[in-house]
Design a protein around this motif. Structure first.
Motif, short mmCIF file in Angstrom:
data_model
loop_
_atom_site.label_atom_id
_atom_site.label_comp_id
_atom_site.label_asym_id
_atom_site.label_seq_id
_atom_site.Cartn_x
_atom_site.Cartn_y
_atom_site.Cartn_z
N GLN A 300 22.42 7.34 -16.62
CA GLN A 300 21.04 7.04 -16.25
C GLN A 300 20.57 5.73 -16.86
OE1 GLN A 300 19.30 8.57 -14.02
NE2 GLN A 300 20.82 10.18 -13.68
N ARG A 303 21.93 2.86 -14.79
CA ARG A 303 21.27 2.67 -13.49
C ARG A 303 19.88 2.03 -13.60
NH1 ARG A 303 22.51 8.77 -11.19
NH2 ARG A 303 24.66 8.39 -10.47
N THR A 304 19.35 1.94 -14.80
CA THR A 304 17.96 1.48 -14.94
C THR A 304 17.78 0.05 -14.43
OG1 THR A 304 17.69 2.93 -16.85
CG2 THR A 304 16.09 1.14 -16.57
N GLY A 305 18.64 -0.85 -14.80
CA GLY A 305 18.48 -2.25 -14.42
C GLY A 305 19.26 -2.67 -13.21
N GLY A 306 19.77 -1.72 -12.42
CA GLY A 306 20.58 -2.08 -11.28
C GLY A 306 22.00 -2.40 -11.70
N ASP A 323 19.48 -3.66 -6.80
CA ASP A 323 18.47 -3.27 -7.79
C ASP A 323 18.55 -1.76 -8.03
OD1 ASP A 323 17.33 -2.12 -5.58
OD2 ASP A 323 15.65 -3.48 -5.45
N GLU A 324 17.64 -1.25 -8.85
CA GLU A 324 17.71 0.17 -9.23
C GLU A 324 17.43 1.11 -8.06
OE1 GLU A 324 14.69 1.26 -11.97
OE2 GLU A 324 13.25 -0.21 -11.21
N HIS A 325 16.80 0.61 -6.99
CA HIS A 325 16.51 1.44 -5.82
C HIS A 325 17.60 1.35 -4.76
CE1 HIS A 325 12.68 1.79 -7.72
NE2 HIS A 325 12.32 0.54 -7.46
N LEU A 459 24.63 4.27 -8.07
CA LEU A 459 23.23 4.46 -8.44
C LEU A 459 22.71 5.85 -8.11
CD1 LEU A 459 21.85 1.02 -7.24
CD2 LEU A 459 21.98 1.81 -9.60
N SER A 489 7.50 4.79 -7.49
CA SER A 489 7.19 3.38 -7.26
C SER A 489 5.78 3.23 -6.72
CB SER A 489 8.19 2.77 -6.28
OG SER A 489 9.49 2.88 -6.80
#
Length: 542
Positions: A300, A303-306, A323-325, A459, A489
């Motif tokens: 986890q 995955r925070t910063g991509g 990116d993270e999304h 991710l 978001s």
């Protein structure tokens, strides 16, 4: 979606368990080389006899037999040399055992594939997951004969595996076979004999923490002074006290030299191996040690910063930042290498591509997502039939070496590596991402789209871009349509911002062929009035 296998969860790849660095021994005298050859030949003969005893013991080997083997070697060398020999021969037996198991599994897979195709009618069409029947009666007959050959081979290998018998050649089976084909490998009989003897020499010693410079058998001081504890039969060749021989050269480790010097100064364990390169005519020393166990970074947190998805191919590495999304950021990156020429050239090409990839990832503070590839069961002709080019392609991919080098080099630069299941990444990446990412100035390939799919899987997002649309009458109740943004978001469920102009947004307000004169219906002859027009407030009473 029927018939698809379950996709394994991604995981953070742990760092390398150990480190190995090499240095050349320049300036050796003739006496130094003579001593090294005699020590290597004596210990090599002892290692050959110990390997024979270990293979004869098979599965019945236990600690008592190990101690008996070590006592037998101690009288002819020393206790530390005997410990290094017995441990090395046991590791060699275990490696042959694992190779035997892999061979057994490949034979079973090939036999099952042939049996399945023989049972189908001639010319029967196959599916995406399994090939069809054979094309002709001639091919069917040839495969039936091959089935009997593989069954006999499987029976022999299974019998050896159950009995614990392994077949090991000290020096390598390939080099042994080259003895009968010297012209094809461009070697003379003398050159082959030198290479054969050099491969069978034994000059390696395990490290010991707490001992001087971390090794009592092969000792290298922080200044690079190399000394060897001679075996008992060769103690007369010593030129230093306590039966040691000091080489005239100095060893300097240019790569990770500071780490090595710190371990040696602290008397921490360092293992050494001396070996002779017959092609260059030089002696080398390899130092190795174990890294302390380090707790892996949580997935986890990674995955925070991509991260960046990386797709490995036959001639390049395709990478794309996400990116993270799970949204692709910027453009695709390509890191080329050429897997042609000698083994040293191929290895240098892979290292050069990896260091460029890692420097790019470290510059942007990204983790790397790679596929957990394993082509061990994918290289047989029973699996892919006549697709010789594809079989040659996957056989030439240095999957294990590339991953090992990537993990080792990434640990030095502080880059985290995440491994994902390789199932359907190329197919789904091309299906869902290649066309949407294509523009007039960017033409992504299937490999670039696969890198996006790999990154999204790492991710935790599905590979496809959007979920199924909600019903037209219940859009609010069904929920959000996209999986591109996280649930927390800001503005995730908000409407799109209002932009001036027609619905096509190709022209501004008051422009276009059908816009006309927007002020014609309330023109009063004074343009200033229209510019400052406003509605008066309604009267409170009449």
């Amino acid at each position: 979606m029927g018939g698809l296998r379950k996709v394994a969860a991604p995981f953070v790849v742990p760092g390398p368990p150990g480190v190995a660095v090499r240095s050349g021994l320049k300036g050796l005298t003739g006496q130094d080389e003579t001593v090294l050859r005699r020590v290597g030949g004596l210990l090599g003969s002892l290692a050959a006899g110990d390997l024979k005893a270990r293979c004869a013991a098979g599965l019945k080997h236990d600690g008592e037999q190990w101690a008996r083997r070590k006592r037998a070697l101690t009288g002819e060398s020393s206790a530390r040399w005997a410990g290094s020999i017995t441990r090395a021969t046991h590791d060699q037996w275990a490696l042959a055992r694992r190779g035997q198991l892999a061979h057994l599994q490949i034979l079973q897979a090939g036999i099952e594939a042939i049996r399945r195709r023989l049972a189908l009618p001639l010319g029967a069409k196959g599916t995406k997951n399994a090939p069809g029947g054979y094309r002709s009666r001639r091919e069917w007959f040839a495969k039936a004969r091959r089935l009997h050959v593989l069954e006999d081979r499987l029976e022999r290998v299974r019998a050896d595996f159950e009995a614990g018998r392994v077949h090991v050649v000290r020096g390598g089976k390939k080099l042994l076979r080259n003895r009968r084909h010297l012209e094809a490998v461009q070697l003379t009989e003398a050159q082959w004999g030198l290479r054969w003897r050099a491969e069978r020499w034994f000059l390696q010693a395990d490290g010991e923490s707490g001992k001087r410079y971390g090794n009592e058998t092969i000792r290298i001081s922080p200044e690079g002074k190399v000394s060897i504890k001679l075996p008992t039969p060769l103690a007369g060749l010593a030129n230093a006290p306590h039966g040691r021989y000091v080489l005239a050269c100095r060893a300097r480790f240019r790569h990770r030299g500071e780490q090595w010097a710190d371990r040696v100064a602290a008397n921490r364990a360092v293992a050494y191996r001396l070996h002779y390169d017959t092609g260059r005519g030089r002696w080398y020393v390899t130092a190795s040690w174990q890294n302390p166990p380090v707790k892996a970074v949580p997935l986890q947190a990674v995955r925070t910063g991509g991260l960046a998805g990386v797709d490995m191919n036959a001639d390049h590495l395709a990478a794309w930042r996400l990116d993270e999304h799970g949204n692709p950021v910027g453009g695709p990156r390509r890191f080329d290498y050429a897997l042609t020429g000698s083994a040293q050239h191929r290895d240098a090409q892979v290292r050069h591509a990896l260091i460029r990839l890692l420097h790019w990832a470290a510059r942007h503070g990204l983790a790397l997502a790679i596929e957990d590839l394993d082509f061990a069961a994918e290289k047989t002709r029973e699996k892919h039939g006549r697709r010789k080019r594809f079989r040659k392609l996957i056989s030439g991919l240095p999957v294990a070496r590339l991953r090992a080098r990537l993990v080792s080099m990434a640990a030095e630069l502080g880059v985290t590596v995440v491994a994902v299941d390789p199932a359907y990444t190329s197919r789904w990446g091309a299906q869902h991402w290649q066309k949407p990412l294509t523009s007039q100035t960017r033409k992504p390939t299937r490999h670039d789209a696969a890198a996006v799919a790999i990154g999204r899987r790492a991710l935790g997002h599905p590979i496809r871009r959007r979920t199924a649309p909600p019903p037209h009458d219940r859009s609010d109740r069904v929920g959000h349509r996209t999986v591109q943004a996280a649930s927390g978001s800001p503005g995730r469920e908000g409407p799109r911002p209002r932009l001036p102009g027609p619905r096509t947004r190709s022209a501004g307000a008051g422009c276009g062929a059908k816009a006309g004169d927007q002020c014609a219906h309330n023109r009063s002859g004074h343009a200033a009035e229209h510019e400052s027009w406003h509605q008066d407030s309604l009267p409170l009473s009449l």
